[in-house]
Design a protein around this motif. Structure first.
Motif, PDB file in Angstrom:
ATOM      1  N   GLY A 524     -18.535   1.213   8.336  1.00 38.59           N
ATOM      2  CA  GLY A 524     -18.087  -0.170   8.487  1.00 38.59           C
ATOM      3  C   GLY A 524     -17.084  -0.318   9.598  1.00 38.59           C
ATOM      4  O   GLY A 524     -17.129  -1.288  10.384  1.00 38.59           O
ATOM      5  N   ILE A 525     -16.147   0.637   9.708  1.00 37.32           N
ATOM      6  CA  ILE A 525     -15.126   0.572  10.772  1.00 37.32           C
ATOM      7  C   ILE A 525     -15.774   0.709  12.143  1.00 37.32           C
ATOM      8  O   ILE A 525     -15.487  -0.064  13.071  1.00 37.32           O
ATOM      9  CB  ILE A 525     -14.062   1.665  10.541  1.00 37.32           C
ATOM     10  N   ARG A 526     -16.636   1.678  12.296  1.00 36.06           N
ATOM     11  CA  ARG A 526     -17.238   1.907  13.611  1.00 36.06           C
ATOM     12  C   ARG A 526     -18.095   0.730  14.064  1.00 36.06           C
ATOM     13  O   ARG A 526     -18.238   0.472  15.268  1.00 36.06           O
ATOM     14  CB  ARG A 526     -18.108   3.173  13.569  1.00 36.06           C
ATOM     15  N   SER A 527     -18.653  -0.003  13.130  1.00 33.36           N
ATOM     16  CA  SER A 527     -19.540  -1.113  13.496  1.00 33.36           C
ATOM     17  C   SER A 527     -18.798  -2.297  14.109  1.00 33.36           C
ATOM     18  O   SER A 527     -19.399  -3.089  14.847  1.00 33.36           O
ATOM     19  CB  SER A 527     -20.334  -1.575  12.266  1.00 33.36           C
ATOM     20  N   VAL A 528     -17.477  -2.420  13.839  1.00 35.34           N
ATOM     21  CA  VAL A 528     -16.750  -3.611  14.332  1.00 35.34           C
ATOM     22  C   VAL A 528     -15.498  -3.270  15.131  1.00 35.34           C
ATOM     23  O   VAL A 528     -14.866  -4.165  15.707  1.00 35.34           O
ATOM     24  CB  VAL A 528     -16.360  -4.539  13.151  1.00 35.34           C
ATOM     25  N   ALA A 529     -15.111  -1.971  15.196  1.00 34.90           N
ATOM     26  CA  ALA A 529     -13.839  -1.622  15.832  1.00 34.90           C
ATOM     27  C   ALA A 529     -13.896  -1.660  17.354  1.00 34.90           C
ATOM     28  O   ALA A 529     -12.871  -1.562  18.023  1.00 34.90           O
ATOM     29  CB  ALA A 529     -13.391  -0.244  15.369  1.00 34.90           C
ATOM     30  N   GLY A 530     -15.085  -1.775  17.953  1.00 38.17           N
ATOM     31  CA  GLY A 530     -15.204  -1.849  19.398  1.00 38.17           C
ATOM     32  C   GLY A 530     -15.526  -0.523  20.048  1.00 38.17           C
ATOM     33  O   GLY A 530     -15.472   0.540  19.417  1.00 38.17           O
ATOM     34  N   ASP A 531     -15.831  -0.566  21.338  1.00 36.46           N
ATOM     35  CA  ASP A 531     -16.272   0.626  22.072  1.00 36.46           C
ATOM     36  C   ASP A 531     -15.149   1.614  22.348  1.00 36.46           C
ATOM     37  O   ASP A 531     -15.415   2.762  22.693  1.00 36.46           O
ATOM     38  CB  ASP A 531     -16.901   0.216  23.408  1.00 36.46           C
ATOM     39  N   TYR A 532     -13.892   1.171  22.223  1.00 39.76           N
ATOM     40  CA  TYR A 532     -12.790   2.026  22.635  1.00 39.76           C
ATOM     41  C   TYR A 532     -12.151   2.785  21.471  1.00 39.76           C
ATOM     42  O   TYR A 532     -11.118   3.420  21.650  1.00 39.76           O
ATOM     43  CB  TYR A 532     -11.730   1.194  23.369  1.00 39.76           C
ATOM     44  N   LEU A 533     -12.761   2.686  20.281  1.00 38.02           N
ATOM     45  CA  LEU A 533     -12.299   3.506  19.159  1.00 38.02           C
ATOM     46  C   LEU A 533     -12.726   4.954  19.414  1.00 38.02           C
ATOM     47  O   LEU A 533     -13.906   5.274  19.458  1.00 38.02           O
ATOM     48  CB  LEU A 533     -12.903   3.000  17.841  1.00 38.02           C
ATOM     49  N   THR A 534     -11.746   5.829  19.586  1.00 38.52           N
ATOM     50  CA  THR A 534     -12.058   7.218  19.951  1.00 38.52           C
ATOM     51  C   THR A 534     -11.894   8.203  18.799  1.00 38.52           C
ATOM     52  O   THR A 534     -12.531   9.257  18.783  1.00 38.52           O
ATOM     53  CB  THR A 534     -11.163   7.684  21.112  1.00 38.52           C
ATOM     54  N   LYS A 535     -11.035   7.888  17.842  1.00 40.53           N
ATOM     55  CA  LYS A 535     -10.806   8.809  16.726  1.00 40.53           C
ATOM     56  C   LYS A 535     -10.717   8.025  15.431  1.00 40.53           C
ATOM     57  O   LYS A 535     -10.156   6.917  15.400  1.00 40.53           O
ATOM     58  CB  LYS A 535      -9.509   9.601  16.922  1.00 40.53           C
ATOM     59  N   LEU A 536     -11.245   8.620  14.388  1.00 35.91           N
ATOM     60  CA  LEU A 536     -11.191   8.017  13.064  1.00 35.91           C
ATOM     61  C   LEU A 536     -11.134   9.150  12.048  1.00 35.91           C
ATOM     62  O   LEU A 536     -12.024  10.002  12.029  1.00 35.91           O
ATOM     63  CB  LEU A 536     -12.430   7.149  12.820  1.00 35.91           C
ATOM     64  N   ASN A 537     -10.048   9.181  11.253  1.00 36.88           N
ATOM     65  CA  ASN A 537      -9.944  10.273  10.290  1.00 36.88           C
ATOM     66  C   ASN A 537      -9.279   9.807   9.001  1.00 36.88           C
ATOM     67  O   ASN A 537      -8.513   8.836   8.986  1.00 36.88           O
ATOM     68  CB  ASN A 537      -9.168  11.451  10.870  1.00 36.88           C
ATOM     69  N   LEU A 538      -9.648  10.489   7.938  1.00 38.87           N
ATOM     70  CA  LEU A 538      -9.059  10.248   6.624  1.00 38.87           C
ATOM     71  C   LEU A 538      -7.992  11.314   6.398  1.00 38.87           C
ATOM     72  O   LEU A 538      -8.291  12.503   6.469  1.00 38.87           O
ATOM     73  CB  LEU A 538     -10.150  10.352   5.547  1.00 38.87           C
ATOM     74  N   PHE A 539      -6.759  10.899   6.119  1.00 40.53           N
ATOM     75  CA  PHE A 539      -5.706  11.896   5.952  1.00 40.53           C
ATOM     76  C   PHE A 539      -5.050  11.871   4.571  1.00 40.53           C
ATOM     77  O   PHE A 539      -4.178  12.677   4.298  1.00 40.53           O
ATOM     78  CB  PHE A 539      -4.646  11.779   7.048  1.00 40.53           C
ATOM     79  N   ASP A 540      -5.494  10.940   3.693  1.00 40.15           N
ATOM     80  CA  ASP A 540      -4.938  10.966   2.342  1.00 40.15           C
ATOM     81  C   ASP A 540      -5.838  10.167   1.396  1.00 40.15           C
ATOM     82  O   ASP A 540      -6.422   9.149   1.789  1.00 40.15           O
ATOM     83  CB  ASP A 540      -3.525  10.379   2.323  1.00 40.15           C
ATOM     84  N   VAL A 541      -5.956  10.666   0.168  1.00 39.79           N
ATOM     85  CA  VAL A 541      -6.622   9.943  -0.913  1.00 39.79           C
ATOM     86  C   VAL A 541      -5.653   9.933  -2.098  1.00 39.79           C
ATOM     87  O   VAL A 541      -5.170  10.997  -2.515  1.00 39.79           O
ATOM     88  CB  VAL A 541      -7.950  10.620  -1.313  1.00 39.79           C
ATOM     89  N   TYR A 542      -5.396   8.735  -2.625  1.00 38.46           N
ATOM     90  CA  TYR A 542      -4.417   8.630  -3.722  1.00 38.46           C
ATOM     91  C   TYR A 542      -5.045   7.887  -4.886  1.00 38.46           C
ATOM     92  O   TYR A 542      -5.652   6.821  -4.722  1.00 38.46           O
ATOM     93  CB  TYR A 542      -3.150   7.910  -3.262  1.00 38.46           C
ATOM     94  N   VAL A 543      -4.866   8.469  -6.078  1.00 38.87           N
ATOM     95  CA  VAL A 543      -5.270   7.831  -7.321  1.00 38.87           C
ATOM     96  C   VAL A 543      -4.139   8.061  -8.319  1.00 38.87           C
ATOM     97  O   VAL A 543      -3.690   9.206  -8.498  1.00 38.87           O
ATOM     98  CB  VAL A 543      -6.588   8.429  -7.867  1.00 38.87           C
ATOM     99  N   GLY A 544      -3.644   6.999  -8.935  1.00 38.90           N
ATOM    100  CA  GLY A 544      -2.559   7.186  -9.899  1.00 38.90           C
ATOM    101  C   GLY A 544      -1.712   5.949 -10.055  1.00 38.90           C
ATOM    102  O   GLY A 544      -2.201   4.804  -9.992  1.00 38.90           O
ATOM    103  N   LYS A 545      -0.436   6.157 -10.262  1.00 36.48           N
ATOM    104  CA  LYS A 545       0.510   5.077 -10.546  1.00 36.48           C
ATOM    105  C   LYS A 545       0.497   4.035  -9.429  1.00 36.48           C
ATOM    106  O   LYS A 545       0.566   4.369  -8.242  1.00 36.48           O
ATOM    107  CB  LYS A 545       1.916   5.650 -10.704  1.00 36.48           C
ATOM    108  N   GLY A 546       0.408   2.782  -9.835  1.00 38.73           N
ATOM    109  CA  GLY A 546       0.408   1.685  -8.883  1.00 38.73           C
ATOM    110  C   GLY A 546      -0.967   1.293  -8.387  1.00 38.73           C
ATOM    111  O   GLY A 546      -1.100   0.327  -7.625  1.00 38.73           O
ATOM    112  N   ILE A 547      -1.990   2.082  -8.766  1.00 41.36           N
ATOM    113  CA  ILE A 547      -3.365   1.797  -8.338  1.00 41.36           C
ATOM    114  C   ILE A 547      -4.211   1.567  -9.574  1.00 41.36           C
ATOM    115  O   ILE A 547      -4.090   2.295 -10.577  1.00 41.36           O
ATOM    116  CB  ILE A 547      -3.953   2.967  -7.519  1.00 41.36           C
ATOM    117  N   ASP A 548      -5.066   0.554  -9.515  1.00 42.69           N
ATOM    118  CA  ASP A 548      -6.008   0.282 -10.610  1.00 42.69           C
ATOM    119  C   ASP A 548      -6.807   1.560 -10.918  1.00 42.69           C
ATOM    120  O   ASP A 548      -7.302   2.219  -9.995  1.00 42.69           O
ATOM    121  CB  ASP A 548      -6.966  -0.836 -10.177  1.00 42.69           C
ATOM    122  N   PRO A 549      -6.936   1.941 -12.218  1.00 44.02           N
ATOM    123  CA  PRO A 549      -7.676   3.179 -12.557  1.00 44.02           C
ATOM    124  C   PRO A 549      -9.104   3.216 -12.023  1.00 44.02           C
ATOM    125  O   PRO A 549      -9.662   4.304 -11.841  1.00 44.02           O
ATOM    126  CB  PRO A 549      -7.657   3.189 -14.084  1.00 44.02           C
TER     127      PRO A 549
END
Length: 593
Positions: A524-549
């Protein structure tokens, strides 16, 4: 004038059979000393004059023969295949149960001898014999090969017939044996019964011999008259041609079939010691190495660089283990397996790797990382499909023991990282996807299907606990299996300008449903972020307090860079807004507060 009655039913196995009746023989006559001594020096014990004569003819001419007691034959000779379960007592007193592929010499009531191997005790010559039936035949070597060993036998006759006998020799041998019988034992000989299937006899080999080939192989130019002289003296019929000779081998040279056989004979007669010594020269062009295809050796080096060791396991595997690791396929069983543990052909390389891992773990190896390249054999409707495959297995500690690192066990993502590194080696990592899936031998929550451009090319996951129990391994095993041909494609490198202008990065924390896969977010990001998006990375996944289960938080880093100018904050902010709007609409993503 008595003539033997001969009926050859198995003409394919016995193209030629000769029989002759000799009446009034004296089997109590004494074998001449010269024959006894000849046999003794050849390692054969003298038995009685008739048996001694057949053995002597075998030594003299190379044609095995046999003599039957004529009065013990019912009706006449029949050359046929044995009936399953038919029994025969041999001359050595051993009773054998014949199989349906065994050629026998029989009469109209029973088998008399095992063709080309050994005669039967019932019809053999004894002290009361007065009338003989002499036999000389040509048996197809294929019909005799291995039959003696099947019954635990090894005779001079089977040794000769298995390796080949002159198919025109039987008549000469019959006359020579008849002469010796009459000279030593007396009696009267009847006419020869000759039953021959000409179309089933071997054909004399006609071979083309080239002058250039002689020179090439022997590094020697032989005169034409010398070549012709050697071949003629060896009994060959030769006819000159423009390139050399057309040679027809005699029937007793059944070892002559190709040009190299004749050249070997020339070298033998000419003298090996007279042949010149030259270093062979040949054009050996380098094999092409396509730039768009990864060599197997490079793939192996990549795996070794990541700490793996190459395993080479058998293609024959244990049926129960095979069934546990690939229950949906029926493996091809072997007709004559080496052992019970090697009864089927592998449909997955994991069978061998799991066995190797189990072997190492039982010997206190704390860290096992193995890979193997080879074929797996998958039965299909149109035959057996052989698929080149790469398989990987990891278990035990993540790193080798050391003071600077804490011990921790490997997990699914360690193996996934190794697989991704291997796939990225081809320079086209974006073509591959990992999709959650189910496999009967793998853990339902730790299994992924590997896709290339949407097409499945393999599996990765942890062994199912039930499968682990079946294979006798207690700790988790993580495995991967990939289609080798699918991952060997390499994107040909292309030159691209390196921008000298600064990058601009934005970090987003998105809250999405638990069922949303990261690839969906990336696409989804690559489809609309434009031609100049050069890097895309996931650096954290959080599940727990403050987030819907039922939801999770994904922290993403997005980097833009223009090749020829500096991007403005407004341009980057517009791209971020487009990304957020698209993700909100497509997967219900929201910014984490």
């Amino acid at each position: 004038d008595d003539k033997a009655s001969v009926d050859v039913i198995a003409a394919e196995a016995c193209p030629r059979y000769l029989g002759r009746i000799v009446k009034g023989v004296n089997v109590k006559a004494e074998t001449p000393l010269w024959m006894v001594e000849k046999l003794r020096r050849s390692g054969i014990r003298s038995i009685d004059p008739v048996v001694d004569i057949t053995n002597y003819v075998l030594l003299e001419l190379g044609q095995p023969m046999h003599a039957f007691d004529l009065n013990r034959i019912d009706g006449g000779i029949r050359v046929r295949l044995a009936e399953e379960g038919e029994k025969l007592t041999l001359l050595d007193g051993q009773e054998v149960e014949l199989t349906a592929d065994t050629l026998v010499i029989a009469d109209h009531a029973k088998p008399l001898a095992m063709a080309g191997v050994m005669g039967g005790e019932h019809s053999g010559v004894n002290g009361e014999t007065q009338d003989l039936l002499l036999e000389a035949a040509f048996f197809n070597p294929i019909a005799i090969a291995g039959r003696a060993r099947n019954y635990g036998l090894h005779t001079d006759s089977s040794h000769r017939f298995e390796r080949g006998v002159d198919y025109n020799l039987a008549s000469t041998a019959m006359e020579r044996a008849t002469q010796l019988v009459i000279d030593i034992c007396g009696g009267q000989a009847g006419p020869v019964t000759n039953v021959t299937a000409e179309d089933k006899l071997p054909e004399a080999a006609t071979i083309t011999l080239r002058r250039k080939r002689i020179e090439q192989v022997l590094s020697l130019t032989m005169a034409d008259n010398e070549v012709t002289d050697i071949l003629v003296r060896l009994g060959m019929d030769t006819e000159a041609s423009t390139e050399g000779w057309t040679v027809t081998a005699p029937s007793y040279r059944f070892d002559m079939s190709i040009e190299a056989d004749l050249i070997e004979e020339l070298a033998r007669i000419y003298g090996y010691n007279r042949l010149p010594v030259r270093t062979p020269a040949a054009a050996t062009p380098l094999a092409k190495a396509p730039e768009s295809r990864m060599a197997i050796r490079d793939l192996r080096r990549q795996m070794i660089a990541r700490g793996y060791q190459e395993a080479i396991t058998y293609s024959f595997v244990e049926p129960e283990l095979q069934k546990a690791l690939d229950p949906e396929r029926e493996a091809l069983p072997l007709l004559n397996p080496i052992s019970a543990d090697m009864g089927v052909m592998r449909t997955t390389l994991l069978t061998g790797l799991v066995s190797a891992a189990s072997y190492n773990l039982k010997r206190q190896q704390p860290r096992v990382r193995l890979f193997e390249t080879g074929l797996r054999f998958v039965p299909e409707a149109d035959g057996l499909k052989q698929i080149p495959t790469l398989a990987m297995l990891v278990c035990g500690n993540r790193l080798t023991q050391g003071w600077s690192e804490q011990e921790a066990p490997v997990d699914f993502f360690d193996l996934k990282g190794d697989v991704e590194a291997l796939l990225a080696r081809g320079g086209n990592a974006a073509a591959y996807r990992f999709e959650s899936a189910q496999h009967p031998a793998l853990h339902p929550g730790q299994t992924a299907r590997v896709l290339k451009n949407g097409e499945p090319i393999g599996w990765i996951g942890a062994l199912h606990p039930a499968t682990q129990k079946k294979v006798g391994v207690k700790q988790p095993l993580f495995v991967a299996e990939l289609d080798l041909e699918a991952i060997r494609g390499i994107a040909v490198p292309e030159y691209g300008d390196i921008s000298k202008f600064p990058e601009m990065r934005r970090d987003l924390a998105l809250v999405v449903e638990q069922s949303v896969q990261v690839d969906q977010v990336f696409d989804g990001i690559r489809s609309v972020a434009g031609d100049y998006l050069t890097k895309l990375n996931l650096f954290d996944v959080y599940v727990g307090k403050g987030i819907d289960p039922d939801r999770k938080s994904l922290a993403l880093g997005l980097t833009w860079q223009h090749p020829s100018r500096t991007l403005t904050d407004e341009e980057v902010n517009n791209s971020v807004e487009a990304v957020l709007a698209h993700l909100s609409e497509s997967i219900g993503a929201t910014l984490r507060g």
